[in-house]
Design a protein around this motif. Structure first.
Motif, mmCIF file in Angstrom:
data_model
loop_
_atom_site.group_PDB
_atom_site.id
_atom_site.type_symbol
_atom_site.label_atom_id
_atom_site.label_comp_id
_atom_site.label_asym_id
_atom_site.label_seq_id
_atom_site.Cartn_x
_atom_site.Cartn_y
_atom_site.Cartn_z
ATOM 1 N N THR A 107 -15.675 -47.021 19.378
ATOM 2 C CA THR A 107 -15.100 -46.981 17.991
ATOM 3 C C THR A 107 -15.148 -48.590 17.504
ATOM 4 O O THR A 107 -15.065 -48.655 16.380
ATOM 5 C CB THR A 107 -13.950 -46.037 17.743
ATOM 6 O OG1 THR A 107 -13.058 -46.572 18.574
ATOM 7 C CG2 THR A 107 -14.358 -44.560 18.180
ATOM 8 N N VAL A 108 -14.438 -49.293 18.308
ATOM 9 C CA VAL A 108 -14.293 -50.726 17.564
ATOM 10 C C VAL A 108 -15.833 -51.441 17.428
ATOM 11 O O VAL A 108 -15.905 -51.829 16.377
ATOM 12 C CB VAL A 108 -13.443 -51.521 18.762
ATOM 13 C CG1 VAL A 108 -13.553 -53.078 18.115
ATOM 14 C CG2 VAL A 108 -12.057 -51.046 18.675
ATOM 15 N N LEU A 109 -16.595 -51.021 18.318
ATOM 16 C CA LEU A 109 -18.205 -51.539 17.845
ATOM 17 C C LEU A 109 -18.747 -50.855 16.862
ATOM 18 O O LEU A 109 -19.253 -51.651 15.913
ATOM 19 C CB LEU A 109 -18.723 -51.815 19.289
ATOM 20 C CG LEU A 109 -18.454 -52.500 20.556
ATOM 21 C CD1 LEU A 109 -19.427 -52.315 21.516
ATOM 22 C CD2 LEU A 109 -18.734 -53.926 19.967
ATOM 23 N N LEU A 110 -18.456 -49.555 16.718
ATOM 24 C CA LEU A 110 -19.109 -49.003 15.543
ATOM 25 C C LEU A 110 -18.174 -49.261 14.330
ATOM 26 O O LEU A 110 -18.927 -49.697 13.245
ATOM 27 C CB LEU A 110 -19.098 -47.415 15.821
ATOM 28 C CG LEU A 110 -20.171 -46.903 16.526
ATOM 29 C CD1 LEU A 110 -20.046 -45.316 16.682
ATOM 30 C CD2 LEU A 110 -21.679 -47.093 15.797
ATOM 31 N N SER A 111 -16.892 -49.617 14.397
ATOM 32 C CA SER A 111 -16.375 -50.016 13.484
ATOM 33 C C SER A 111 -16.554 -51.289 12.647
ATOM 34 O O SER A 111 -16.839 -51.593 11.444
ATOM 35 C CB SER A 111 -14.616 -50.168 13.556
ATOM 36 O OG SER A 111 -14.143 -48.873 13.965
ATOM 37 N N TYR A 112 -17.260 -52.386 13.640
ATOM 38 C CA TYR A 112 -17.823 -53.556 13.045
ATOM 39 C C TYR A 112 -18.959 -53.348 12.463
ATOM 40 O O TYR A 112 -19.256 -53.904 11.303
ATOM 41 C CB TYR A 112 -18.040 -54.503 14.230
ATOM 42 C CG TYR A 112 -18.664 -55.862 13.833
ATOM 43 C CD1 TYR A 112 -17.925 -56.839 13.093
ATOM 44 C CD2 TYR A 112 -19.880 -56.006 14.440
ATOM 45 C CE1 TYR A 112 -18.649 -57.891 12.776
ATOM 46 C CE2 TYR A 112 -20.609 -57.123 14.053
ATOM 47 C CZ TYR A 112 -20.026 -57.991 12.998
ATOM 48 O OH TYR A 112 -20.607 -59.131 12.735
ATOM 49 N N TYR A 115 -18.329 -51.753 8.968
ATOM 50 C CA TYR A 115 -17.962 -52.688 7.985
ATOM 51 C C TYR A 115 -18.968 -53.504 7.382
ATOM 52 O O TYR A 115 -19.091 -53.717 6.194
ATOM 53 C CB TYR A 115 -16.959 -53.740 8.743
ATOM 54 C CG TYR A 115 -16.573 -54.833 7.886
ATOM 55 C CD1 TYR A 115 -15.615 -54.435 6.797
ATOM 56 C CD2 TYR A 115 -17.151 -55.918 7.913
ATOM 57 C CE1 TYR A 115 -15.158 -55.586 5.960
ATOM 58 C CE2 TYR A 115 -16.865 -57.000 6.911
ATOM 59 C CZ TYR A 115 -15.912 -56.885 5.892
ATOM 60 O OH TYR A 115 -15.432 -57.763 5.086
ATOM 61 N N THR A 116 -20.186 -53.899 8.211
ATOM 62 C CA THR A 116 -20.958 -54.672 7.740
ATOM 63 C C THR A 116 -22.012 -53.919 6.573
ATOM 64 O O THR A 116 -22.561 -54.131 5.850
ATOM 65 C CB THR A 116 -22.082 -55.303 8.924
ATOM 66 O OG1 THR A 116 -22.531 -54.134 9.531
ATOM 67 C CG2 THR A 116 -21.369 -56.143 9.649
ATOM 68 N N MET A 117 -21.931 -52.407 6.991
ATOM 69 C CA MET A 117 -22.544 -51.503 5.966
ATOM 70 C C MET A 117 -22.011 -51.278 4.710
ATOM 71 O O MET A 117 -22.408 -51.295 3.770
ATOM 72 C CB MET A 117 -22.727 -50.177 6.996
ATOM 73 C CG MET A 117 -23.842 -50.160 7.869
ATOM 74 S SD MET A 117 -24.453 -48.382 8.336
ATOM 75 C CE MET A 117 -22.980 -47.339 7.943
ATOM 76 N N LYS A 147 -20.176 -44.443 3.437
ATOM 77 C CA LYS A 147 -20.046 -45.592 4.455
ATOM 78 C C LYS A 147 -18.485 -45.919 4.371
ATOM 79 O O LYS A 147 -18.418 -46.443 5.647
ATOM 80 C CB LYS A 147 -20.814 -46.811 3.886
ATOM 81 C CG LYS A 147 -22.422 -46.383 4.075
ATOM 82 C CD LYS A 147 -23.380 -47.507 3.438
ATOM 83 C CE LYS A 147 -25.056 -46.942 3.630
ATOM 84 N NZ LYS A 147 -25.962 -48.040 3.158
ATOM 85 N N ALA A 148 -17.909 -46.208 3.376
ATOM 86 C CA ALA A 148 -16.502 -46.554 3.501
ATOM 87 C C ALA A 148 -15.575 -45.287 4.244
ATOM 88 O O ALA A 148 -14.655 -45.626 5.051
ATOM 89 C CB ALA A 148 -15.843 -46.526 2.066
ATOM 90 N N LEU A 149 -16.149 -44.111 4.183
ATOM 91 C CA LEU A 149 -15.421 -43.108 4.844
ATOM 92 C C LEU A 149 -15.679 -43.260 6.348
ATOM 93 O O LEU A 149 -14.863 -43.097 7.375
ATOM 94 C CB LEU A 149 -15.872 -41.836 4.345
ATOM 95 C CG LEU A 149 -15.153 -40.362 4.969
ATOM 96 C CD1 LEU A 149 -13.446 -40.406 4.908
ATOM 97 C CD2 LEU A 149 -15.697 -39.152 4.643
ATOM 98 N N GLY A 152 -13.377 -46.075 7.722
ATOM 99 C CA GLY A 152 -12.159 -45.707 7.717
ATOM 100 C C GLY A 152 -11.909 -44.702 8.706
ATOM 101 O O GLY A 152 -10.901 -44.869 9.558
ATOM 102 N N THR A 153 -12.765 -43.810 8.974
ATOM 103 C CA THR A 153 -12.662 -42.997 9.937
ATOM 104 C C THR A 153 -12.893 -43.428 11.510
ATOM 105 O O THR A 153 -11.890 -43.179 12.452
ATOM 106 C CB THR A 153 -13.695 -41.530 9.927
ATOM 107 O OG1 THR A 153 -13.340 -40.806 8.556
ATOM 108 C CG2 THR A 153 -13.497 -40.480 11.162
ATOM 109 N N LEU A 154 -13.649 -44.439 11.616
ATOM 110 C CA LEU A 154 -13.828 -45.312 12.955
ATOM 111 C C LEU A 154 -12.564 -45.993 13.310
ATOM 112 O O LEU A 154 -12.046 -45.980 14.381
ATOM 113 C CB LEU A 154 -15.035 -45.929 12.750
ATOM 114 C CG LEU A 154 -16.343 -45.108 12.855
ATOM 115 C CD1 LEU A 154 -17.527 -46.030 12.671
ATOM 116 C CD2 LEU A 154 -16.425 -44.624 14.287
ATOM 117 N N CYS A 155 -12.166 -46.634 12.276
ATOM 118 C CA CYS A 155 -10.717 -47.484 12.434
ATOM 119 C C CYS A 155 -9.542 -46.578 12.571
ATOM 120 O O CYS A 155 -8.787 -46.888 13.985
ATOM 121 C CB CYS A 155 -10.258 -48.061 11.124
ATOM 122 S SG CYS A 155 -11.694 -49.367 10.766
#
Length: 177
Positions: A107-112, A115-117, A147-149, A152-155
């Protein structure tokens, strides 16, 4: 006597996610209703809408994304029960620790990446804020919002994994004593 199928949250965050998930699940009904409305308008009155398909896709996609945090909070995520159900409680705890570490890393890697998206969907290359839109006749900003959702969900899920990992490690340390 409590029902074993009842959701038993591990902490307050999980309880809040389960409560919110149950509350917004009514949006599935909303999606069905507007889809029915579109079918009625298109095939009975020959007056199709320009907003239903994108709205239904956005709501459904949003609920799907939020479902990840809900599944983790309710402990209803996918696991290899072929192995998990046939090991001791101690080994299950170690498997849970491994699961939470891998989930946190994922989830941390996907969050990164998310974020770029989000950055690309919310800001023009020259820095001006502008939301990415669908490009359709209606042209809502649903892609940027989704994309923001996702971000946020991944965080949120990263925080969930940290809390679950702490609880599992605490349980392992407590049993050693």
């Amino acid at each position: 006597m409590s029902n074993p199928e009842e959701l038993q949250p591990r902490n307050r965050l999980d309880a809040g996610i389960i409560w919110a998930g149950n509350a917004i699940s009514v949006l599935f009904l909303f999606t069905v209703l507007i889809s029915f409305y579109e079918v009625l308008m298109r095939y009975v009155f020959n007056a199709p809408t320009i907003w239903v398909h994108e709205t239904a896709s956005f709501v459904g996609g949003s609920l799907f994304v939020i479902g990840g945090a809900y599944g983790l909070a309710a402990d209803k995520h996918v696991r290899v029960v072929l192995i998990y159900d046939h090991v001791s409680d101690r080994v299950k705890q170690y498997l849970n620790v491994f699961h939470h570490i891998m989930g946190l890393l994922f989830t941390v890697l996907l969050s990164y990446a998310a974020y770029t998206m989000v950055e690309g969907a919310w800001y023009a290359p020259w820095g001006e804020m502008r939301l990415e839109t669908s490009g359709s006749a209606w042209n809502p900003a649903f892609p940027a919002l989704l994309k923001a959702l996702i971000f946020g969900t991944l965080c949120l899920m990263s925080v969930q994994f940290v809390l679950h990992l702490i609880q599992e490690i605490h349980g392992l340390v407590k049993k050693k004593k």
